[in-house]
Design a protein around this motif. Structure first.
Motif, PDB file in Angstrom:
ATOM      1  N   VAL A 142       0.840  -1.198   0.000  1.00 35.89           N
ATOM      2  CA  VAL A 142       0.000   0.000   0.000  1.00 35.89           C
ATOM      3  C   VAL A 142       0.880   1.255   0.000  1.00 35.89           C
ATOM      4  CG1 VAL A 142      -1.629   1.368   1.364  1.00 35.89           C
ATOM      5  CG2 VAL A 142      -1.988  -1.090   1.094  1.00 35.89           C
ATOM      6  N   THR A 143       1.902   1.259   0.846  1.00 35.01           N
ATOM      7  CA  THR A 143       2.825   2.403   0.875  1.00 35.01           C
ATOM      8  C   THR A 143       3.472   2.615  -0.488  1.00 35.01           C
ATOM      9  OG1 THR A 143       3.345   1.906   3.193  1.00 35.01           O
ATOM     10  CG2 THR A 143       4.842   3.385   2.039  1.00 35.01           C
ATOM     11  N   PHE A 144       3.942   1.536  -1.086  1.00 37.91           N
ATOM     12  CA  PHE A 144       4.629   1.598  -2.374  1.00 37.91           C
ATOM     13  C   PHE A 144       3.705   2.152  -3.463  1.00 37.91           C
ATOM     14  CE2 PHE A 144       5.673  -0.359  -6.469  1.00 37.91           C
ATOM     15  CZ  PHE A 144       7.004  -0.023  -6.612  1.00 37.91           C
ATOM     16  N   VAL A 145       2.490   1.618  -3.557  1.00 42.17           N
ATOM     17  CA  VAL A 145       1.557   2.019  -4.612  1.00 42.17           C
ATOM     18  C   VAL A 145       1.128   3.479  -4.438  1.00 42.17           C
ATOM     19  CG1 VAL A 145      -0.756   1.641  -5.563  1.00 42.17           C
ATOM     20  CG2 VAL A 145       0.705  -0.311  -5.038  1.00 42.17           C
ATOM     21  N   VAL A 146       0.806   3.880  -3.202  1.00 40.20           N
ATOM     22  CA  VAL A 146       0.361   5.246  -2.945  1.00 40.20           C
ATOM     23  C   VAL A 146       1.470   6.249  -3.263  1.00 40.20           C
ATOM     24  CG1 VAL A 146      -0.323   6.879  -1.145  1.00 40.20           C
ATOM     25  CG2 VAL A 146      -1.373   4.611  -1.231  1.00 40.20           C
TER      26      VAL A 146
END
Length: 219
Positions: free
Chosen positions: A75-79
């Protein structure tokens, strides 16, 4: 109550009590705790993963911790990848420490994420964000995180699941201390190695390009 107050009350007994209190919600509490690690860096990974193993059992505790950590990283990576061009992240990427991380990711993306994911201590949030800002491929990031975190979580789960043995034999707690200290030391060595390799390559590249230019003019 601020973050420091919450962290000061985050003990093994309190965590076990919390997970037992919300046991009716199934695996959600165990997954949620490790998921939040990607957004609240000070949360103690070793404590949370160990308590999950103690409360849910070795294999379920491992599974819930692994799912939470991997989900949080993704989630951190995609956001961050989607908003990497915003002024905030442009300024963040210009920080010297972040610049080093960006260089490692661009030169050794998979190895950088995988190797640093093996250790229970380290700049996890910076790793995820740097990989995103450097536009690392989602597939490569996913594979590196899935396997790296699996090894790390299993190691801690084994310790947490059989923690009573360490209570009966306090001297064996040295293994835990050595495990944490060794992880931090090795991660720093890997960090230094990637930096040295990148700096060396960067210095050699202009020389190679200049020599190629001279050869082309000679021809």
């Amino acid at each position: 109550m601020n973050i420091s107050d919450i962290l000061s009350n985050l003990t093994e007994e309190n965590l076990k009590s919390l997970l037992e209190q919300y046991r009716d919600f199934g695996p959600f509490p165990g997954i949620a705790l490790t998921f939040m690690k990607s957004f609240i860096p000070p949360l103690p990974t070793i404590l949370i993963v160990g308590v999950n193993a103690a409360v849910y059992g070795l294999w379920l505790g491992f599974l819930y911790s692994w799912l939470g950590i991997v989900s949080g990283c993704l989630v951190t990576f995609v956001v961050v990848r989607r908003i990497a061009g915003s002024p905030y992240f442009v300024r963040w990427a210009q920080k010297p420490k972040v610049q080093k991380s960006l260089i490692w990711v661009r030169r050794n993306a998979f190895s950088y994420v995988f190797l640093l994911s093996l250790f229970p201590v380290g700049p996890f949030v910076v790793i995820n964000m740097a990989a995103a800002v450097a536009q690392m491929r989602l597939r490569s990031f996913f594979i590196a995180i899935v396997f790296g975190k699996a090894i790390m979580v299993m190691s801690i789960s084994i310790i947490g699941h059989d923690f009573a043995r360490f209570i009966e034999k306090p001297l064996e707690l040295l293994y835990v201390v050595l495990f944490i200290g060794g992880s931090l030391w090795i991660s720093k060595k890997i960090e230094a190695w990637f930096t040295a390799e990148t700096v060396h390559s960067s210095k050699n590249q202009p020389v190679q390009e200049e020599s190629q230019g001279i050869e082309s003019k000679t021809d």
